[in-house]
Design a protein around this motif. Structure first.
Motif, PDB file in Angstrom:
ATOM      1  N   GLU A  35       0.495  -1.127   0.354  1.00  0.00           N
ATOM      2  CA  GLU A  35      -0.187   0.298   0.332  1.00  0.00           C
ATOM      3  C   GLU A  35       1.011   1.414  -0.214  1.00  0.00           C
ATOM      4  O   GLU A  35       0.354   2.151  -0.452  1.00  0.00           O
ATOM      5  CB  GLU A  35      -1.108  -0.316   1.137  1.00  0.00           C
ATOM      6  CG  GLU A  35      -2.520  -0.368   0.869  1.00  0.00           C
ATOM      7  CD  GLU A  35      -3.366  -0.556   2.111  1.00  0.00           C
ATOM      8  OE1 GLU A  35      -2.792  -0.703   3.048  1.00  0.00           O
ATOM      9  OE2 GLU A  35      -4.442  -1.491   1.881  1.00  0.00           O
ATOM     10  N   ARG A  39       3.677  -0.156   4.861  1.00  0.00           N
ATOM     11  CA  ARG A  39       2.128  -0.938   4.869  1.00  0.00           C
ATOM     12  C   ARG A  39       1.527  -1.705   3.712  1.00  0.00           C
ATOM     13  O   ARG A  39       2.333  -1.753   2.686  1.00  0.00           O
ATOM     14  CB  ARG A  39       0.702   0.122   5.359  1.00  0.00           C
ATOM     15  CG  ARG A  39       0.073  -0.379   5.272  1.00  0.00           C
ATOM     16  CD  ARG A  39      -1.248   0.717   6.420  1.00  0.00           C
ATOM     17  NE  ARG A  39      -1.571   1.244   4.756  1.00  0.00           N
ATOM     18  CZ  ARG A  39      -1.297   3.236   4.656  1.00  0.00           C
ATOM     19  NH1 ARG A  39      -0.605   2.993   5.659  1.00  0.00           N
ATOM     20  NH2 ARG A  39      -1.664   3.593   3.533  1.00  0.00           N
ATOM     21  N   ARG A  41      -1.699  -5.239   3.079  1.00  0.00           N
ATOM     22  CA  ARG A  41      -2.448  -5.705   2.908  1.00  0.00           C
ATOM     23  C   ARG A  41      -2.672  -6.858   2.393  1.00  0.00           C
ATOM     24  O   ARG A  41      -2.431  -7.365   1.470  1.00  0.00           O
ATOM     25  CB  ARG A  41      -3.714  -4.059   1.642  1.00  0.00           C
ATOM     26  CG  ARG A  41      -4.793  -4.912   1.739  1.00  0.00           C
ATOM     27  CD  ARG A  41      -5.813  -4.620   1.549  1.00  0.00           C
ATOM     28  NE  ARG A  41      -7.569  -4.671   1.154  1.00  0.00           N
ATOM     29  CZ  ARG A  41      -8.234  -5.503   0.345  1.00  0.00           C
ATOM     30  NH1 ARG A  41      -7.397  -6.197   0.172  1.00  0.00           N
ATOM     31  NH2 ARG A  41     -10.025  -6.156   0.711  1.00  0.00           N
ATOM     32  N   TRP A  60      -6.413  -7.916   6.441  1.00  0.00           N
ATOM     33  CA  TRP A  60      -5.701  -7.188   7.628  1.00  0.00           C
ATOM     34  C   TRP A  60      -4.319  -6.710   6.610  1.00  0.00           C
ATOM     35  O   TRP A  60      -3.986  -7.161   5.482  1.00  0.00           O
ATOM     36  CB  TRP A  60      -5.122  -8.344   8.153  1.00  0.00           C
ATOM     37  CG  TRP A  60      -4.678  -9.793   8.069  1.00  0.00           C
ATOM     38  CD1 TRP A  60      -2.900  -9.772   7.958  1.00  0.00           C
ATOM     39  CD2 TRP A  60      -4.438 -10.818   7.289  1.00  0.00           C
ATOM     40  NE1 TRP A  60      -2.471 -10.880   7.242  1.00  0.00           N
ATOM     41  CE2 TRP A  60      -3.629 -11.747   7.296  1.00  0.00           C
ATOM     42  CE3 TRP A  60      -6.071 -11.035   6.922  1.00  0.00           C
ATOM     43  CZ2 TRP A  60      -3.709 -12.785   6.661  1.00  0.00           C
ATOM     44  CZ3 TRP A  60      -5.847 -12.893   5.950  1.00  0.00           C
ATOM     45  CH2 TRP A  60      -5.007 -13.406   6.167  1.00  0.00           C
ATOM     46  N   LYS A  61      -4.010  -5.739   7.643  1.00  0.00           N
ATOM     47  CA  LYS A  61      -2.813  -5.054   7.156  1.00  0.00           C
ATOM     48  C   LYS A  61      -2.064  -5.040   8.233  1.00  0.00           C
ATOM     49  O   LYS A  61      -1.711  -5.687   9.484  1.00  0.00           O
ATOM     50  CB  LYS A  61      -2.835  -3.590   7.084  1.00  0.00           C
ATOM     51  CG  LYS A  61      -4.635  -3.265   6.440  1.00  0.00           C
ATOM     52  CD  LYS A  61      -4.760  -1.305   6.277  1.00  0.00           C
ATOM     53  CE  LYS A  61      -5.464  -1.533   5.878  1.00  0.00           C
ATOM     54  NZ  LYS A  61      -5.064  -0.515   4.132  1.00  0.00           N
ATOM     55  N   SER A  62      -0.320  -4.908   7.730  1.00  0.00           N
ATOM     56  CA  SER A  62       0.617  -4.994   8.397  1.00  0.00           C
ATOM     57  C   SER A  62       1.679  -3.940   8.452  1.00  0.00           C
ATOM     58  O   SER A  62       1.287  -3.279   7.319  1.00  0.00           O
ATOM     59  CB  SER A  62       1.583  -6.615   8.029  1.00  0.00           C
ATOM     60  OG  SER A  62       1.933  -6.651   7.154  1.00  0.00           O
ATOM     61  N   ASP A  63       1.995  -3.613   9.146  1.00  0.00           N
ATOM     62  CA  ASP A  63       2.727  -2.238   9.669  1.00  0.00           C
ATOM     63  C   ASP A  63       3.822  -2.255  10.122  1.00  0.00           C
ATOM     64  O   ASP A  63       3.553  -2.946  11.094  1.00  0.00           O
ATOM     65  CB  ASP A  63       2.115  -0.278   9.357  1.00  0.00           C
ATOM     66  CG  ASP A  63       2.960   0.387   8.628  1.00  0.00           C
ATOM     67  OD1 ASP A  63       3.961  -0.116   7.987  1.00  0.00           O
ATOM     68  OD2 ASP A  63       1.934   1.844   8.830  1.00  0.00           O
ATOM     69  N   ARG A  66       6.105   3.560  14.119  1.00  0.00           N
ATOM     70  CA  ARG A  66       7.344   5.097  13.624  1.00  0.00           C
ATOM     71  C   ARG A  66       8.855   4.448  13.553  1.00  0.00           C
ATOM     72  O   ARG A  66       9.588   5.298  12.592  1.00  0.00           O
ATOM     73  CB  ARG A  66       6.954   5.573  14.123  1.00  0.00           C
ATOM     74  CG  ARG A  66       5.257   6.177  13.938  1.00  0.00           C
ATOM     75  CD  ARG A  66       4.683   7.477  14.494  1.00  0.00           C
ATOM     76  NE  ARG A  66       3.811   7.705  13.695  1.00  0.00           N
ATOM     77  CZ  ARG A  66       2.362   7.432  14.038  1.00  0.00           C
ATOM     78  NH1 ARG A  66       1.866   6.391  14.872  1.00  0.00           N
ATOM     79  NH2 ARG A  66       1.289   7.930  14.042  1.00  0.00           N
ATOM     80  N   ASN A  71       4.244   3.524  10.014  1.00  0.00           N
ATOM     81  CA  ASN A  71       2.931   4.360  10.663  1.00  0.00           C
ATOM     82  C   ASN A  71       1.755   3.328  11.553  1.00  0.00           C
ATOM     83  O   ASN A  71       1.098   3.996  11.825  1.00  0.00           O
ATOM     84  CB  ASN A  71       2.000   4.603   9.218  1.00  0.00           C
ATOM     85  CG  ASN A  71       2.991   5.507   8.830  1.00  0.00           C
ATOM     86  OD1 ASN A  71       3.117   7.131   8.387  1.00  0.00           O
ATOM     87  ND2 ASN A  71       2.401   5.621   7.605  1.00  0.00           N
ATOM     88  N   ASN A  72       2.720   2.354  11.916  1.00  0.00           N
ATOM     89  CA  ASN A  72       1.819   1.287  13.100  1.00  0.00           C
ATOM     90  C   ASN A  72       0.372   1.521  12.833  1.00  0.00           C
ATOM     91  O   ASN A  72      -0.474   1.257  13.333  1.00  0.00           O
ATOM     92  CB  ASN A  72       2.136   2.289  14.201  1.00  0.00           C
ATOM     93  CG  ASN A  72       1.807   1.478  15.799  1.00  0.00           C
ATOM     94  OD1 ASN A  72       2.791   0.436  15.909  1.00  0.00           O
ATOM     95  ND2 ASN A  72       1.301   2.508  16.475  1.00  0.00           N
ATOM     96  N   HIS A  73       0.657   0.718  11.697  1.00  0.00           N
ATOM     97  CA  HIS A  73      -1.446   0.503  10.771  1.00  0.00           C
ATOM     98  C   HIS A  73      -1.476  -0.772  10.877  1.00  0.00           C
ATOM     99  O   HIS A  73      -3.209  -0.967  10.913  1.00  0.00           O
ATOM    100  CB  HIS A  73      -1.262   0.663  10.054  1.00  0.00           C
ATOM    101  CG  HIS A  73      -1.400   2.181   9.681  1.00  0.00           C
ATOM    102  ND1 HIS A  73      -2.624   3.031   8.802  1.00  0.00           N
ATOM    103  CD2 HIS A  73      -0.712   3.630  10.351  1.00  0.00           C
ATOM    104  CE1 HIS A  73      -2.259   4.295   7.995  1.00  0.00           C
ATOM    105  NE2 HIS A  73      -1.557   4.669   9.208  1.00  0.00           N
ATOM    106  N   GLY A  74      -0.790  -1.211  11.365  1.00  0.00           N
ATOM    107  CA  GLY A  74      -1.490  -3.376  11.945  1.00  0.00           C
ATOM    108  C   GLY A  74      -0.145  -3.786  12.319  1.00  0.00           C
ATOM    109  O   GLY A  74       1.076  -2.688  12.769  1.00  0.00           O
TER     110      GLY A  74
END
Length: 183
Positions: A35, A39, A41, A60-63, A66, A71-74
């Motif tokens: 993405e 990050r 998906r 689900w998302k992985s990330d 920071r 960006n700590n989205h998952g």
């Protein structure tokens, strides 16, 4: 019904697989799309259980956090790996308890692992790229004995496809299919 698993269905499935080995073959698929930044998906593909195709539609998302340019989205990929390992061991433990007639009240698996990013970054150290060790504790409450729980623990590792995939060498084959951007 024991541990919220239908005992008769579990027994029937084991017998079916014993009689028709093709019923034991599972085909899995996953598509992961980048993405942005760190990050991605993930989305499941249909799954095959024996000759039966099963629709699967989970994403689900992985990330990364920071501190690792994300960006700590998952959860990050290592957390997802440990989650998959622990969830597979959990299924094996609970199914084993059910087959053994043990009623469980609670089961919790607590994982810890340390990663040295110098290996990932190629800094020329002797640091491994992956986890050199994964530590876990299984906390269980139920009507089994200490010996029965110890045997369930042994079986939950030796019968867990994910634990065995991590513990034993596995062949990975891949290819890259590239498309050039028109300038």
């Amino acid at each position: 019904m024991r541990n919220n698993i239908p005992v008769a269905a579990l027994s029937e499935f084991v017998n079916e697989v014993a009689d028709v080995p093709e019923e034991a073959l599972m085909d899995y698929g996953l598509e992961i799309k980048w993405e942005s930044g760190t990050r991605s998906r993930s989305e499941t593909k249909p799954m095959k259980v024996g000759p039966h195709q099963i629709s699967r539609s989970f994403t689900w998302k992985s990330d990364e956090p920071r501190q690792l340019m994300g960006n700590n989205h998952g959860p990050n990929p290592q957390e997802l790996l440990l989650s998959g390992l622990g969830s597979c061991m959990m299924v094996s433990f609970v199914a084993g308890a059910t087959a053994a007639g043990i009623q469980l009240e609670t089961v919790r698996i607590d994982f810890d692992a340390t990663l040295d990013l110098r290996g990932f970054m190629g800094l020329g150290t002797n640091s491994t790229v992956g986890f050199p060790e994964v530590k876990y504790r299984i906390y269980v409450t139920g009507d089994g004995t200490e010996e029965q729980f110890a045997e369930l623990h042994r079986k939950s590792v030796s019968h867990s496809p994910n634990a065995q995939t991590i513990m034993n060498p596995v062949q990975m084959t891949g290819e890259i299919i590239s498309t050039q951007i028109e300038s």
